[in-house]
Design a protein around this motif. Structure first.
Motif, PDB file in Angstrom:
ATOM      1  N   LEU A 106       0.828  -1.214   0.000  1.00 38.64           N
ATOM      2  CA  LEU A 106       0.000   0.000   0.000  1.00 38.64           C
ATOM      3  C   LEU A 106       0.860   1.260   0.000  1.00 38.64           C
ATOM      4  CD1 LEU A 106      -2.798  -0.955   2.572  1.00 38.64           C
ATOM      5  CD2 LEU A 106      -2.787  -1.233   0.096  1.00 38.64           C
ATOM      6  N   ASP A 107       2.096   1.130   0.483  1.00 38.82           N
ATOM      7  CA  ASP A 107       2.882   2.349   0.705  1.00 38.82           C
ATOM      8  C   ASP A 107       3.709   2.792  -0.493  1.00 38.82           C
ATOM      9  OD1 ASP A 107       1.882   2.817   3.189  1.00 38.82           O
ATOM     10  OD2 ASP A 107       3.320   1.461   4.163  1.00 38.82           O
ATOM     11  N   THR A 108       3.866   1.908  -1.468  1.00 41.18           N
ATOM     12  CA  THR A 108       4.753   2.270  -2.571  1.00 41.18           C
ATOM     13  C   THR A 108       4.033   3.007  -3.703  1.00 41.18           C
ATOM     14  OG1 THR A 108       4.397   0.041  -3.374  1.00 41.18           O
ATOM     15  CG2 THR A 108       6.456   0.431  -2.199  1.00 41.18           C
ATOM     16  N   ILE A 109       2.697   2.828  -3.794  1.00 44.27           N
ATOM     17  CA  ILE A 109       1.955   3.425  -4.918  1.00 44.27           C
ATOM     18  C   ILE A 109       1.367   4.770  -4.495  1.00 44.27           C
ATOM     19  CG2 ILE A 109       0.098   3.058  -6.583  1.00 44.27           C
ATOM     20  CD1 ILE A 109       0.260   0.052  -5.781  1.00 44.27           C
ATOM     21  N   LYS A 110       1.628   5.814  -5.299  1.00 47.40           N
ATOM     22  CA  LYS A 110       1.096   7.144  -4.986  1.00 47.40           C
ATOM     23  C   LYS A 110       0.559   7.807  -6.245  1.00 47.40           C
ATOM     24  CE  LYS A 110       4.071   8.253  -1.057  1.00 47.40           C
ATOM     25  NZ  LYS A 110       5.328   7.599  -0.986  1.00 47.40           N
ATOM     26  N   LYS A 131      -2.403   9.292   3.594  1.00 48.26           N
ATOM     27  CA  LYS A 131      -2.062   8.646   2.318  1.00 48.26           C
ATOM     28  C   LYS A 131      -2.880   9.255   1.187  1.00 48.26           C
ATOM     29  CE  LYS A 131      -0.655   4.601   0.246  1.00 48.26           C
ATOM     30  NZ  LYS A 131       0.191   5.453  -0.559  1.00 48.26           N
ATOM     31  N   SER A 132      -2.217   9.552   0.071  1.00 46.29           N
ATOM     32  CA  SER A 132      -2.958  10.148  -1.044  1.00 46.29           C
ATOM     33  C   SER A 132      -3.579   9.043  -1.914  1.00 46.29           C
ATOM     34  CB  SER A 132      -2.037  11.079  -1.828  1.00 46.29           C
ATOM     35  OG  SER A 132      -1.699  10.523  -3.031  1.00 46.29           O
ATOM     36  N   ILE A 133      -4.871   9.240  -2.226  1.00 48.08           N
ATOM     37  CA  ILE A 133      -5.613   8.190  -2.938  1.00 48.08           C
ATOM     38  C   ILE A 133      -6.486   8.781  -4.047  1.00 48.08           C
ATOM     39  CG2 ILE A 133      -5.761   6.583  -0.989  1.00 48.08           C
ATOM     40  CD1 ILE A 133      -8.729   7.634  -0.692  1.00 48.08           C
ATOM     41  N   ASP A 134      -6.826   7.928  -4.995  1.00 48.70           N
ATOM     42  CA  ASP A 134      -7.871   8.225  -5.974  1.00 48.70           C
ATOM     43  C   ASP A 134      -8.985   7.211  -5.732  1.00 48.70           C
ATOM     44  OD1 ASP A 134      -6.757  10.333  -7.301  1.00 48.70           O
ATOM     45  OD2 ASP A 134      -5.710   9.063  -8.767  1.00 48.70           O
ATOM     46  N   ILE A 135     -10.234   7.685  -5.830  1.00 50.17           N
ATOM     47  CA  ILE A 135     -11.367   6.780  -5.593  1.00 50.17           C
ATOM     48  C   ILE A 135     -12.060   6.460  -6.919  1.00 50.17           C
ATOM     49  CG2 ILE A 135     -13.677   6.616  -4.561  1.00 50.17           C
ATOM     50  CD1 ILE A 135     -11.884   6.691  -2.274  1.00 50.17           C
ATOM     51  N   VAL A 136     -12.358   5.173  -7.097  1.00 54.56           N
ATOM     52  CA  VAL A 136     -13.252   4.767  -8.189  1.00 54.56           C
ATOM     53  C   VAL A 136     -14.528   4.279  -7.519  1.00 54.56           C
ATOM     54  CG1 VAL A 136     -13.624   3.199 -10.124  1.00 54.56           C
ATOM     55  CG2 VAL A 136     -11.322   4.051  -9.644  1.00 54.56           C
ATOM     56  N   LYS A 137     -15.620   5.031  -7.665  1.00 55.41           N
ATOM     57  CA  LYS A 137     -16.876   4.664  -6.998  1.00 55.41           C
ATOM     58  C   LYS A 137     -17.595   3.601  -7.818  1.00 55.41           C
ATOM     59  CE  LYS A 137     -20.923   5.442  -4.699  1.00 55.41           C
ATOM     60  NZ  LYS A 137     -21.725   4.273  -5.064  1.00 55.41           N
ATOM     61  N   LEU A 150      -8.690  -2.049 -12.639  1.00 54.87           N
ATOM     62  CA  LEU A 150      -9.444  -0.808 -12.466  1.00 54.87           C
ATOM     63  C   LEU A 150      -8.986  -0.073 -11.212  1.00 54.87           C
ATOM     64  CD1 LEU A 150     -11.860   0.972 -13.400  1.00 54.87           C
ATOM     65  CD2 LEU A 150     -13.356  -0.528 -12.076  1.00 54.87           C
ATOM     66  N   ALA A 151      -8.470  -0.814 -10.234  1.00 59.82           N
ATOM     67  CA  ALA A 151      -7.987  -0.196  -8.985  1.00 59.82           C
ATOM     68  C   ALA A 151      -6.872  -1.059  -8.409  1.00 59.82           C
ATOM     69  CB  ALA A 151      -9.141  -0.102  -7.991  1.00 59.82           C
ATOM     70  N   ASP A 152      -6.064  -0.451  -7.515  1.00 64.49           N
ATOM     71  CA  ASP A 152      -5.012  -1.231  -6.840  1.00 64.49           C
ATOM     72  C   ASP A 152      -5.622  -2.104  -5.759  1.00 64.49           C
ATOM     73  OD1 ASP A 152      -2.862   0.090  -8.260  1.00 64.49           O
ATOM     74  OD2 ASP A 152      -3.347   1.865  -7.056  1.00 64.49           O
ATOM     75  N   VAL A 153      -6.540  -1.509  -4.984  1.00 67.08           N
ATOM     76  CA  VAL A 153      -7.162  -2.228  -3.870  1.00 67.08           C
ATOM     77  C   VAL A 153      -8.639  -1.824  -3.772  1.00 67.08           C
ATOM     78  CG1 VAL A 153      -5.047  -2.440  -2.482  1.00 67.08           C
ATOM     79  CG2 VAL A 153      -6.506  -0.420  -2.211  1.00 67.08           C
ATOM     80  N   ILE A 154      -9.359  -2.506  -2.857  1.00 70.80           N
ATOM     81  CA  ILE A 154     -10.746  -2.130  -2.593  1.00 70.80           C
ATOM     82  C   ILE A 154     -10.899  -1.795  -1.109  1.00 70.80           C
ATOM     83  CG2 ILE A 154     -11.619  -3.579  -4.455  1.00 70.80           C
ATOM     84  CD1 ILE A 154     -12.589  -5.598  -2.309  1.00 70.80           C
ATOM     85  N   VAL A 155     -11.898  -0.990  -0.802  1.00 71.13           N
ATOM     86  CA  VAL A 155     -12.371  -0.855   0.583  1.00 71.13           C
ATOM     87  C   VAL A 155     -13.804  -1.356   0.544  1.00 71.13           C
ATOM     88  CG1 VAL A 155     -13.062   0.763   2.393  1.00 71.13           C
ATOM     89  CG2 VAL A 155     -10.846   1.024   1.271  1.00 71.13           C
ATOM     90  N   ASP A 156     -14.056  -2.464   1.267  1.00 74.38           N
ATOM     91  CA  ASP A 156     -15.397  -3.050   1.181  1.00 74.38           C
ATOM     92  C   ASP A 156     -15.726  -3.816   2.455  1.00 74.38           C
ATOM     93  OD1 ASP A 156     -17.845  -3.551  -0.019  1.00 74.38           O
ATOM     94  OD2 ASP A 156     -17.151  -5.278  -1.181  1.00 74.38           O
ATOM     95  N   ILE A 157     -16.984  -4.239   2.523  1.00 76.80           N
ATOM     96  CA  ILE A 157     -17.443  -5.062   3.634  1.00 76.80           C
ATOM     97  C   ILE A 157     -16.965  -6.499   3.443  1.00 76.80           C
ATOM     98  CG2 ILE A 157     -19.554  -6.182   4.459  1.00 76.80           C
ATOM     99  CD1 ILE A 157     -20.868  -3.424   4.392  1.00 76.80           C
TER     100      ILE A 157
END
Ligand SMILES: Nc1ncnc2c1ncn2[C@@H]1O[C@H](COP(=O)(O)OP(=O)(O)OP(=O)(O)O)[C@@H](O)[C@H]1O
Ligand SMILES: O=P(O)(O)OC[C@H]1O[C@H](OP(=O)(O)OP(=O)(O)O)[C@H](O)[C@@H]1O
Length: 208
Positions: A106-110, A131-137, A150-157
């Motif tokens: 998570l720390d290497t991509i900006k 941490k600086s992020i871009d969001i794809v909704k 489409l994204a590096d990671v997700i934030v989800d349930i």
């Protein structure tokens, strides 16, 4: 006229919410989790129940269209609604997590690109970490995003973890625990104090 209005989230927690009200001796004729009807009254018509999408429950309560809400913490956090959260009902338990491919750093991509149904929760979490992020909704099947670039990671349930497992993803960071909460409109809490406090006490007695 009903003493107060309660907004209950439809969806996967509806059965348990209805069961909780049942166990308090509060029953609404014709109310089932698959009801298409939207407004219900209990037997002595002292309580009006409206059945709405979880994502909308905090809005109904914050605006005073409902005095009380039964809804997931995810929807409360995402809406940032100005309401009192008074009880954890200990149903619909799951958690928010950052997930991605095994070995994903998570720390290497900006900036880190994050796919999520919950942009506010994701933004707040990463902003607390500086941490600086871009969001794809997205609106569903969020786990697909890291698999197709489409994204590096997700934030989800995450509940059972099956969706992550079946898609070769893992939890990289846990964000916070989620469950269904009882929320109250701030003005109603003062103006309908007696009815609302005795309802809250009854709920508390019936929590397992
Ligand atoms: N596996 C899970 N996935 C999503 N929500 C879950 C899960 N387990 C428990 N919950 C809780 O259940 C609540 C309702 O979930 P549900 O998926 O029915 O609603 P929703 O997100 O409004 O659905 P949809 O957008 O598909 O209509 C969520 O707000 C959350 O608090
Ligand atoms: O850990 P699990 O038990 O697998 O549950 C988590 C999954 O359930 C939810 O999706 P949902 O079923 O609401 O479908 P969606 O992709 O349409 O949002 C959530 O967004 C995850 O994808």
């Amino acid at each position: 006229m009903a003493a107060f209005t309660i907004a209950v989230a439809k969806g996967r927690t509806a059965d348990q919410s209805i069961h909780l009200l049942d166990s308090m001796g509060i029953t609404f004729q014709q109310l089932t989790s698959s009801s298409r009807k939207l407004i219900f009254y209990n037997s002595d018509e002292t309580i009006k129940l409206i059945f709405v999408k979880g994502v909308d429950v905090p809005t109904y309560v914050a605006k005073g269209a409902a005095d009380i809400g039964i809804v997931g913490k995810d929807n409360i956090l995402e809406s940032q609604a100005d309401v009192y959260e008074v009880l954890d009902l200990k149903i619909g338990t799951c958690k928010f997590a950052v997930a991605g491919k095994p070995g994903q750093l998570l720390d290497t991509i900006k900036p880190l690109t994050i796919a999520t149904k919950y942009p506010t929760i994701a933004r707040n979490y990463f902003s607390r970490k500086g941490k600086s992020i871009d969001i794809v909704k997205l609106n569903g099947s969020v786990e697909l995003a890291p698999l197709i670039g489409l994204a590096d990671v997700i934030v989800d349930i995450v509940e059972t973890g099956n969706t992550l497992r079946e898609n070769g993803l893992i939890i990289l960071e846990e964000v916070e625990p989620i469950s269904t909460r009882l929320i109250v409109n701030k003005a109603s809490f003062a103006l309908k104090s007696q009815a609302i406090h005795s309802f809250i006490q009854e709920v508390q007695k019936n929590l397992t």
